[in-house]
Design a protein around this motif. Structure first.
Motif, PDB file in Angstrom:
ATOM      1  N   THR A 211      40.742  35.188  37.002  1.00 22.66           N
ATOM      2  CA  THR A 211      42.423  35.045  36.844  1.00 22.66           C
ATOM      3  C   THR A 211      42.535  34.310  35.535  1.00 22.66           C
ATOM      4  O   THR A 211      44.093  33.922  35.549  1.00 22.66           O
ATOM      5  CB  THR A 211      42.634  34.397  38.086  1.00 22.66           C
ATOM      6  OG1 THR A 211      41.891  33.045  38.386  1.00 22.66           O
ATOM      7  CG2 THR A 211      42.182  35.412  39.311  1.00 22.66           C
ATOM      8  N   THR A 212      41.759  33.609  34.784  1.00 17.98           N
ATOM      9  CA  THR A 212      42.091  33.104  33.524  1.00 17.98           C
ATOM     10  C   THR A 212      42.414  33.824  32.214  1.00 17.98           C
ATOM     11  O   THR A 212      41.338  34.887  31.972  1.00 17.98           O
ATOM     12  CB  THR A 212      41.050  32.195  33.186  1.00 17.98           C
ATOM     13  OG1 THR A 212      40.956  31.151  34.057  1.00 17.98           O
ATOM     14  CG2 THR A 212      41.427  31.146  32.007  1.00 17.98           C
ATOM     15  N   LYS A 213      43.296  34.206  31.801  1.00 17.22           N
ATOM     16  CA  LYS A 213      43.765  34.973  30.562  1.00 17.22           C
ATOM     17  C   LYS A 213      43.360  34.137  29.570  1.00 17.22           C
ATOM     18  O   LYS A 213      43.737  32.842  29.276  1.00 17.22           O
ATOM     19  CB  LYS A 213      45.288  35.534  30.346  1.00 17.22           C
ATOM     20  CG  LYS A 213      45.445  36.411  31.699  1.00 17.22           C
ATOM     21  CD  LYS A 213      46.855  36.882  31.503  1.00 17.22           C
ATOM     22  CE  LYS A 213      47.163  37.976  32.690  1.00 17.22           C
ATOM     23  NZ  LYS A 213      48.369  38.439  32.462  1.00 17.22           N
ATOM     24  N   VAL A 214      42.802  34.730  28.310  1.00 15.70           N
ATOM     25  CA  VAL A 214      42.574  34.050  27.016  1.00 15.70           C
ATOM     26  C   VAL A 214      43.323  34.547  25.971  1.00 15.70           C
ATOM     27  O   VAL A 214      43.083  35.842  25.637  1.00 15.70           O
ATOM     28  CB  VAL A 214      40.946  34.317  26.525  1.00 15.70           C
ATOM     29  CG1 VAL A 214      40.531  33.283  25.533  1.00 15.70           C
ATOM     30  CG2 VAL A 214      40.192  33.873  28.021  1.00 15.70           C
ATOM     31  N   ASP A 215      44.190  33.841  25.377  1.00 10.14           N
ATOM     32  CA  ASP A 215      45.070  34.307  24.394  1.00 10.14           C
ATOM     33  C   ASP A 215      44.381  34.198  23.009  1.00 10.14           C
ATOM     34  O   ASP A 215      43.928  33.059  22.516  1.00 10.14           O
ATOM     35  CB  ASP A 215      46.179  33.322  24.248  1.00 10.14           C
ATOM     36  CG  ASP A 215      47.303  33.747  23.125  1.00 10.14           C
ATOM     37  OD1 ASP A 215      46.976  34.807  22.305  1.00 10.14           O
ATOM     38  OD2 ASP A 215      48.361  33.053  23.156  1.00 10.14           O
ATOM     39  N   VAL A 216      44.031  35.327  22.284  1.00  9.96           N
ATOM     40  CA  VAL A 216      43.388  35.555  21.262  1.00  9.96           C
ATOM     41  C   VAL A 216      44.112  35.646  19.959  1.00  9.96           C
ATOM     42  O   VAL A 216      43.687  36.253  18.883  1.00  9.96           O
ATOM     43  CB  VAL A 216      41.969  36.354  21.346  1.00  9.96           C
ATOM     44  CG1 VAL A 216      40.901  35.814  22.110  1.00  9.96           C
ATOM     45  CG2 VAL A 216      42.408  37.751  21.573  1.00  9.96           C
ATOM     46  N   GLY A 217      45.494  35.473  20.199  1.00  3.98           N
ATOM     47  CA  GLY A 217      46.376  35.977  19.178  1.00  3.98           C
ATOM     48  C   GLY A 217      46.801  37.171  19.272  1.00  3.98           C
ATOM     49  O   GLY A 217      46.552  38.228  19.719  1.00  3.98           O
ATOM     50  N   SER A 218      47.897  37.620  18.520  1.00 13.29           N
ATOM     51  CA  SER A 218      48.751  38.833  18.106  1.00 13.29           C
ATOM     52  C   SER A 218      49.072  39.406  19.704  1.00 13.29           C
ATOM     53  O   SER A 218      48.886  40.657  19.783  1.00 13.29           O
ATOM     54  CB  SER A 218      47.546  39.939  17.595  1.00 13.29           C
ATOM     55  OG  SER A 218      47.339  39.383  16.364  1.00 13.29           O
ATOM     56  N   GLY A 219      49.225  38.402  20.353  1.00 12.22           N
ATOM     57  CA  GLY A 219      49.762  38.830  22.014  1.00 12.22           C
ATOM     58  C   GLY A 219      48.424  39.534  22.721  1.00 12.22           C
ATOM     59  O   GLY A 219      48.809  40.166  23.832  1.00 12.22           O
ATOM     60  N   LEU A 220      47.207  39.397  22.199  1.00 14.77           N
ATOM     61  CA  LEU A 220      46.357  40.033  22.929  1.00 14.77           C
ATOM     62  C   LEU A 220      45.490  39.037  23.788  1.00 14.77           C
ATOM     63  O   LEU A 220      45.124  37.733  23.415  1.00 14.77           O
ATOM     64  CB  LEU A 220      45.351  40.389  21.992  1.00 14.77           C
ATOM     65  CG  LEU A 220      44.004  41.021  22.529  1.00 14.77           C
ATOM     66  CD1 LEU A 220      44.086  42.155  23.348  1.00 14.77           C
ATOM     67  CD2 LEU A 220      42.940  41.325  21.399  1.00 14.77           C
ATOM     68  N   TYR A 221      45.592  39.392  25.081  1.00 15.93           N
ATOM     69  CA  TYR A 221      44.820  38.461  26.221  1.00 15.93           C
ATOM     70  C   TYR A 221      43.513  39.182  26.844  1.00 15.93           C
ATOM     71  O   TYR A 221      43.561  40.322  26.933  1.00 15.93           O
ATOM     72  CB  TYR A 221      46.050  38.269  27.393  1.00 15.93           C
ATOM     73  CG  TYR A 221      47.071  37.150  26.953  1.00 15.93           C
ATOM     74  CD1 TYR A 221      47.010  35.889  27.309  1.00 15.93           C
ATOM     75  CD2 TYR A 221      48.212  37.817  26.413  1.00 15.93           C
ATOM     76  CE1 TYR A 221      48.102  35.143  26.846  1.00 15.93           C
ATOM     77  CE2 TYR A 221      49.278  36.973  26.077  1.00 15.93           C
ATOM     78  CZ  TYR A 221      49.119  35.711  26.344  1.00 15.93           C
ATOM     79  OH  TYR A 221      50.167  34.812  25.965  1.00 15.93           O
ATOM     80  N   LEU A 222      42.566  38.282  26.914  1.00 14.85           N
ATOM     81  CA  LEU A 222      41.257  38.774  27.417  1.00 14.85           C
ATOM     82  C   LEU A 222      41.258  38.268  28.748  1.00 14.85           C
ATOM     83  O   LEU A 222      41.620  37.173  28.990  1.00 14.85           O
ATOM     84  CB  LEU A 222      40.130  38.595  26.490  1.00 14.85           C
ATOM     85  CG  LEU A 222      40.277  38.950  25.011  1.00 14.85           C
ATOM     86  CD1 LEU A 222      39.015  38.397  24.155  1.00 14.85           C
ATOM     87  CD2 LEU A 222      40.457  40.451  24.637  1.00 14.85           C
ATOM     88  N   ILE A 223      40.576  38.933  29.699  1.00 11.73           N
ATOM     89  CA  ILE A 223      39.913  38.414  31.068  1.00 11.73           C
ATOM     90  C   ILE A 223      38.688  38.962  31.399  1.00 11.73           C
ATOM     91  O   ILE A 223      38.189  40.146  31.134  1.00 11.73           O
ATOM     92  CB  ILE A 223      40.921  38.682  31.946  1.00 11.73           C
ATOM     93  CG1 ILE A 223      41.082  38.150  33.459  1.00 11.73           C
ATOM     94  CG2 ILE A 223      41.002  40.394  32.165  1.00 11.73           C
ATOM     95  CD1 ILE A 223      42.323  38.111  33.951  1.00 11.73           C
ATOM     96  N   VAL A 224      37.867  38.183  32.198  1.00 16.48           N
ATOM     97  CA  VAL A 224      36.828  38.724  32.848  1.00 16.48           C
ATOM     98  C   VAL A 224      36.958  39.491  33.994  1.00 16.48           C
ATOM     99  O   VAL A 224      37.545  39.389  35.007  1.00 16.48           O
ATOM    100  CB  VAL A 224      35.800  37.378  33.396  1.00 16.48           C
ATOM    101  CG1 VAL A 224      34.482  38.015  33.988  1.00 16.48           C
ATOM    102  CG2 VAL A 224      35.589  36.436  32.253  1.00 16.48           C
ATOM    103  N   SER A 225      36.722  40.975  33.720  1.00 20.33           N
ATOM    104  CA  SER A 225      36.601  41.763  34.683  1.00 20.33           C
ATOM    105  C   SER A 225      35.571  42.875  34.461  1.00 20.33           C
ATOM    106  O   SER A 225      34.844  42.833  33.781  1.00 20.33           O
ATOM    107  CB  SER A 225      38.255  42.557  34.646  1.00 20.33           C
ATOM    108  OG  SER A 225      37.971  43.232  33.329  1.00 20.33           O
ATOM    109  N   ALA A 226      35.318  43.924  35.519  1.00 15.52           N
ATOM    110  CA  ALA A 226      34.375  44.821  35.600  1.00 15.52           C
ATOM    111  C   ALA A 226      34.355  45.767  34.469  1.00 15.52           C
ATOM    112  O   ALA A 226      33.233  45.957  33.975  1.00 15.52           O
ATOM    113  CB  ALA A 226      34.412  45.536  36.825  1.00 15.52           C
ATOM    114  N   ASP A 227      35.575  45.868  33.880  1.00 18.12           N
ATOM    115  CA  ASP A 227      35.801  47.020  32.778  1.00 18.12           C
ATOM    116  C   ASP A 227      36.025  46.147  31.450  1.00 18.12           C
ATOM    117  O   ASP A 227      36.366  46.909  30.597  1.00 18.12           O
ATOM    118  CB  ASP A 227      36.642  47.876  33.209  1.00 18.12           C
ATOM    119  CG  ASP A 227      38.235  47.388  33.255  1.00 18.12           C
ATOM    120  OD1 ASP A 227      38.212  45.877  33.388  1.00 18.12           O
ATOM    121  OD2 ASP A 227      39.083  48.069  33.365  1.00 18.12           O
ATOM    122  N   SER A 228      35.693  44.792  31.305  1.00 17.21           N
ATOM    123  CA  SER A 228      35.882  43.974  30.183  1.00 17.21           C
ATOM    124  C   SER A 228      35.121  44.593  28.837  1.00 17.21           C
ATOM    125  O   SER A 228      33.852  44.741  29.230  1.00 17.21           O
ATOM    126  CB  SER A 228      35.940  42.685  30.291  1.00 17.21           C
ATOM    127  OG  SER A 228      35.917  41.774  29.106  1.00 17.21           O
TER     128      SER A 228
END
Length: 295
Positions: A211-228
């Motif tokens: 449930t933790t989103k990672v802001d890596v800039g340019s409005g892009l958020y990454l998250i740990v998921s099955a299809d990450s």
């Protein structure tokens, strides 16, 4: 005139039925406790299982589940009430509520994110099947050479939450093989360091990592998921913390609630799985591995 009167009578009956259904939807929640009220106990708020929402109302996954299944478990009860009790409350034995006339009432089920396999709790209670699981998992960058726990030998590993730290300490073989361990208090910082390859792997509990989103800039958020595309989860887990509902030892209520949750999930009773959407609403992902086989 007779036709007009008959038509008005039908309309009045229909209006009464509509009003009844509209007014009865929340009637199962008790305003006043009596001997027809099922008491559902909790010791403290524990989000997202049970908490007070912005409206000042009791909310949470456990609350929603019992609101949903009450009609299937109520037996002779007419309504239900969530009541807060003291730590150490003996479910099915101690008084949970005393009214103004001195009448005492007992609760037969305990909710609020109760962990199984914790201390002596398994000897004191009977539990429902596991409803929610919080697995302790390990994630790496998708292009990492680390594919298994054996590959962690000599690796620089981050760890987030005390729950994950306890699980790692219990797995001495994995813990002793690591090159170094860096403890984080902020999951977003930890995941960003993993993304930027400042650490080789990250150990944490699913409640946090999924449930933790990672802001890596340019409005892009990454998250740990099955299809990450950025993170890969190693197969297996270091531990699993299971949550269930507690009852007095050998109480039949456990089977009754197992059946009700099974009916909520099973396509044998519904057109669709109604349990998983509730889980995802409160946990942000499917944190349930409820597995019950009715006799």
């Amino acid at each position: 005139m007779q036709i007009l009167k008959k038509g008005l009578s039908i309309l009045l009956v229909l209006a009464f039925v509509v009003l009844c259904f509209a007014g009865c939807s929340s009637s199962e929640k008790a305003d006043e406790i009596n001997d027809k009220t099922m008491l559902i106990a909790y010791t403290q708020e524990n989000s997202p299982f049970l908490y007070t929402n912005d409206k000042g109302e009791l909310d949470g996954f456990d609350v929603k589940i019992f609101e949903t299944i009450f009609k299937n478990i109520k037996n002779d009860y007419k309504n239900y009430k969530f009541v807060q009790v003291e730590e150490g409350y003996r479910i099915g034995e101690d008084t949970a509520y005393t009214d103004d006339d001195g009448n005492e009432y007992i609760a037969y089920v305990m909710i609020g994110g109760i962990q199984k396999n914790s201390g002596s709790i398994n000897r004191e209670f009977t539990f429902s099947e596991n409803v929610i699981d919080n697995r302790i998992i390990t994630v790496t960058q998708s292009d990492s050479d680390i594919k298994t726990y054996a590959d962690l030998s000599g690796a620089k590993v981050g760890i987030i939450t005390e729950t994950a730290k306890t699980a790692l300490d219990k797995n001495a073989a994995v813990r002793n093989s690591l090159g170094s361990v860096e403890e984080y208090t902020d999951a977003e910082v930890a995941l960003r360091d993993l993304y930027e390859k400042k650490i080789d792997a990250l150990i944490g509990d699913e409640f946090t990592l999924r449930t933790t989103k990672v802001d890596v800039g340019s409005g892009l958020y990454l998250i740990v998921s099955a299809d990450s595309e950025q993170f890969t989860e190693l197969e297996g887990e270091l531990d699993t913390i299971s949550y269930a509902y507690a009852f007095k030892k050998y109480d039949w209520w456990a089977d009754s609630i197992n059946e009700a949750i099974y009916e909520l999930k099973s396509l044998d009773y519904n057109d669709k799985d109604e349990l998983t959407p509730i889980v995802e609403e409160y946990f942000g992902y499917n944190a349930s591995n409820f597995n019950y086989n009715p006799v």
